[in-house]
Design an enzyme around this catalytic site. Structure first.
Site, PDB file in Angstrom:
ATOM      1  N   ASP A 184       0.841  -1.191   0.000  1.00  0.00           N
ATOM      2  CA  ASP A 184       0.000   0.000   0.000  1.00  0.00           C
ATOM      3  C   ASP A 184       0.883   1.250   0.000  1.00  0.00           C
ATOM      4  O   ASP A 184       1.901   1.311   0.700  1.00  0.00           O
ATOM      5  CB  ASP A 184      -0.885  -0.023   1.248  1.00  0.00           C
ATOM      6  N   GLU A 186       1.625  -0.369  -5.056  1.00  0.00           N
ATOM      7  CA  GLU A 186       0.656   0.661  -5.449  1.00  0.00           C
ATOM      8  C   GLU A 186       1.424   1.976  -5.567  1.00  0.00           C
ATOM      9  O   GLU A 186       1.821   2.573  -4.568  1.00  0.00           O
ATOM     10  CB  GLU A 186      -0.445   0.798  -4.393  1.00  0.00           C
TER      11      GLU A 186
END
Length: 527
Positions: free
Chosen positions: A211, A271
């Site tokens: 993330d 990401e």
């Protein structure tokens, strides 16, 4: 408990052309009847996922959390949130998935912790200048009595990226105030991330989705940033936006890779919201991430030129790196592509074509739960909204709840088999009876059948080999390319049907029986 090599492909780089299925835990399947998806629910649907034909799962955070950002605010990264189950349930899920030949990757959330994390609670008590505060980014304020934030950085979710604590200091949170940023120049922070990785790798997970992989590193002194028109979640975090993509972030990705390399056959995908191909490519160098999401396909309009440009940029990013391309059409942060492409029958028709485009491209593909059902976004009433963006923006941005509606499984009324109760954590609309997995499984014309057929062909047909593509001449408003081993994909985005190229039709998103490809449709052919 490592993957059984007699069940799973022993290939160390299995992920290069894998089809991953993203499970947003709260919205996939509810196993205990509380209206919230959980690990038991995922276990109950593993057979469905195996039949669908996916190679791997990406499961969003299921760790202990006060749920200020629905799990992306992690209070303990090495345990399971009781709402979702426990470690025994996770171990059973992992074993059962592996037995079905499905690998399991999980979310790693390194940039920040929850404000309920024991470290942050200790930091609040310990006071300015303490070792406890050094793990986070506490700073004195500016202006009279330090009453202004330390710099001008905005939060991705709206408002300033700083919150003041009672003793007068401020702490940095690039997201919600309940998500304080960690300081990765602190050796304990780095060591803790490595410990978390080993905890899950030792249990047998096959990899991670990182993330905010372009976060973690901040410039010395935390200088003011160049004011930007768009500073939100999906902004292009270009030079001048000091919150993201600082050069030192690559030191962290080398540390992450060094841990993964001790567990053969594991991987990480990042990401990384960056528009610049060259800067994105730095994250997938030989000693960093195995893959990074390229969001250009996800952000492209339904237009032949826009989609071709997205494909070209994505392939250019991985050119010269060891990484394959990594294709995404939807996820839990963006409007679903059925809705982006116009909604209704038109949006569904285009989504069917987009599925064949995505799955024909070289590299790995990520599906979002419900893509295979053609799920649209849902307009929710104000009182149902839960995304922190709604509150942080002063009710000017509705946030991401519309693309997070629970998956409909069966039946004709909410909650369509998602839960044993009708009221779910986000409300499900009436009229979804035809959308359910059960209804579509009985309909050979459904988008679910299209996905099943496409995934079976992708896995079994020789024509999909090779990591490059060759663009072919195509009618105006169309895209056509050939993979090295013979697959031809034609997508018609023009206003009229076009003649099919020569070759044997493997699969089409619409009826091509008259020798023509209709508008908003795609076809796979081979010689």
């Amino acid at each position: 408990m490592h993957p059984d090599p007699t069940v799973l492909s022993p290939s160390a780089d299995w992920w290069r052309d894998a089809v991953f299925y993203q499970i947003y835990v709260r919205s996939f399947a509810d196993g205990n009847g509380d209206g919230v998806g959980d690990l038991a629910g995922i276990r109950s649907r593993l057979g469905y996922l195996a039949d669908l034909g996916v190679d791997a799962l990406w499961i969003t955070p299921f760790y202990p959390s006060p749920m200020a950002d629905h799990g992306y605010d992690v209070a303990d990264p090495r345990d399971v949130e009781p709402v979702f189950g426990d470690l025994a349930e996770f171990d059973a899920l992992l074993a059962e998935a592996h037995a079905l030949g499905i690998r399991v990757t999980i979310d790693l959330v390194p940039n920040h912790s929850s404000h309920h994390h024991e470290w942050f609670r200790a930091a609040l008590v310990a006071g300015p200048g303490s070792p406890e505060r050094a793990r986070y980014l506490f700073r004195d304020g500016t202006g009279p009595d330090g009453a202004e934030p330390p710099n001008n950085w905005p939060s991705v979710f709206g408002g300033p990226a700083w919150t003041r604590v009672p003793d007068g200091q401020w702490y940095l949170h690039l997201f919600a105030p309940e998500q304080p940023d960690l300081d990765f120049t602190h050796p304990e922070v780095v060591a803790d991330l490595e410990e978390t990785m080993r905890f899950w790798l030792d249990r047998g997970v096959d990899g991670f989705r990182i993330d905010v992989a372009h976060g973690m590193a901040k410039p010395d002194g935390l200088p003011d940033m160049v004011p930007l028109e768009n500073t939100g979640l999906l902004a292009d975090h270009a030079p001048g936006d000091h919150r993201f993509d600082h050069d030192d972030v690559h030191l962290m990705h080398r540390r992450i890779r060094s841990v993964l390399d001790q567990y053969p056959g594991t991987m990480a995908v990042g990401e990384v919201w960056l528009a610049d191909d060259d800067r994105l490519a730095r994250y997938i160098r030989a000693d960093e991430l195995q893959m990074a999401f390229n969001f250009k396909l996800l952000t492209a309009d339904w237009d032949a030129d826009a989609l071709r440009l997205a494909v070209e940029h994505s392939l250019a990013t991985v050119e010269g790196t060891p990484a394959p391309a990594c294709w995404v059409l939807s996820n839990h942060d963006r409007p679903r592509h059925v809705t982006r492409y116009g909604g209704g029958e038109r949006g569904l028709r285009r989504a069917r074509a987009a599925a064949l485009l995505q799955l024909a491209l070289p590299g790995a593909a990520y599906l979002y739960n419900g893509d295979e059902l053609g799920m649209p976004d849902v307009d929710l009433p104000d009182e149902a909204l839960q995304d922190p963006i709604w509150e942080r923006s002063g009710h000017t941005e509705r946030g991401r709840d519309a693309c997070r509606i629970p998956v409909p499984w069966s039946g004709t009324e909410p909650s369509y088999g998602f839960s044993s109760r009708a009221d779910t954590w986000l409300p499900m609309p009436e009229g979804w009876g035809d959308l359910t997995a059960e209804a579509q499984a009985a309909d050979p014309t459904s988008i679910q059948w299209l996905y099943r057929s496409a995934l079976a062909l992708r896995r079994s047909a020789d024509a999909f080999g090779g990591e490059k593509l060759e663009w072919l001449p195509a009618p105006d408003g169309c895209l056509a390319f050939r993979r090295p081993d013979g697959l031809v994909c034609l997508v018609n985005l023009s206003a009229a049907a076009v003649p099919l190229p020569e070759g044997r039709v493997l699969l089409a998103s619409a009826d091509v029986g008259d020798g023509h490809l209709p508008t908003d449709a795609a076809v796979w052919l081979t010689a």
